[in-house]
Design a protein around this motif. Structure first.
Motif, PDB file in Angstrom:
ATOM      1  N   THR A  82      30.295 -36.445  15.554  1.00 19.16           N
ATOM      2  CA  THR A  82      28.844 -36.268  15.553  1.00 19.16           C
ATOM      3  C   THR A  82      28.280 -36.672  14.202  1.00 19.16           C
ATOM      4  O   THR A  82      28.791 -36.240  13.156  1.00 19.16           O
ATOM      5  N   VAL A  83      27.235 -37.477  14.231  1.00 18.61           N
ATOM      6  CA  VAL A  83      26.523 -37.872  13.018  1.00 18.61           C
ATOM      7  C   VAL A  83      25.603 -36.718  12.622  1.00 18.61           C
ATOM      8  O   VAL A  83      24.894 -36.170  13.472  1.00 18.61           O
ATOM      9  N   PRO A  84      25.582 -36.319  11.341  1.00 20.68           N
ATOM     10  CA  PRO A  84      24.721 -35.211  10.909  1.00 20.68           C
ATOM     11  C   PRO A  84      23.234 -35.492  11.163  1.00 20.68           C
ATOM     12  O   PRO A  84      22.819 -36.645  11.334  1.00 20.68           O
ATOM     13  N   LEU A  85      22.447 -34.439  11.140  1.00 20.82           N
ATOM     14  CA  LEU A  85      20.997 -34.511  11.344  1.00 20.82           C
ATOM     15  C   LEU A  85      20.380 -35.502  10.354  1.00 20.82           C
ATOM     16  O   LEU A  85      20.657 -35.445   9.156  1.00 20.82           O
ATOM     17  N   HIS A  86      19.559 -36.416  10.872  1.00 21.41           N
ATOM     18  CA  HIS A  86      18.908 -37.427  10.046  1.00 21.41           C
ATOM     19  C   HIS A  86      17.685 -37.970  10.788  1.00 21.41           C
ATOM     20  O   HIS A  86      17.461 -37.630  11.949  1.00 21.41           O
TER      21      HIS A  86
END
Length: 85
Positions: A11-15
């Protein structure tokens, strides 16, 4: 310019993406995009047809979100954001 590479199960972090973009798809995998409250914004399994490897597509600015690769392949996209003031 962004070179996004997300392995299966990651999962790609919040951005955010503040600007519109053009995107080039190097490899496809299903994914889920969630907002900052973890609500599902997009589940790619609902897309028909799915983008083809080697295709280019337009992307609007995006509010805070994560992206989880739920498929069995790498998701790899080159993104060029059109930054302007």
């Amino acid at each position: 310019m962004l070179d996004t590479f997300v392995r299966p199960g990651k999962t790609v972090p919040l951005h955010t993406h503040q600007w519109p973009s053009t995107n080039y798809l190097l490899s496809w995998s299903d994914f889920i995009r969630r907002d900052s409250d973890r609500a599902v914004l997009l589940d790619s399994r609902s897309l028909s047809p799915k983008p083809a490897t080697g295709s280019a597509f337009w992307g609007p600015p995006l509010a805070p979100h994560t992206l989880e690769n739920i498929g069995e392949s790498d998701l790899h996209v080159i993104t060029v954001e059109l930054k302007y003031t």
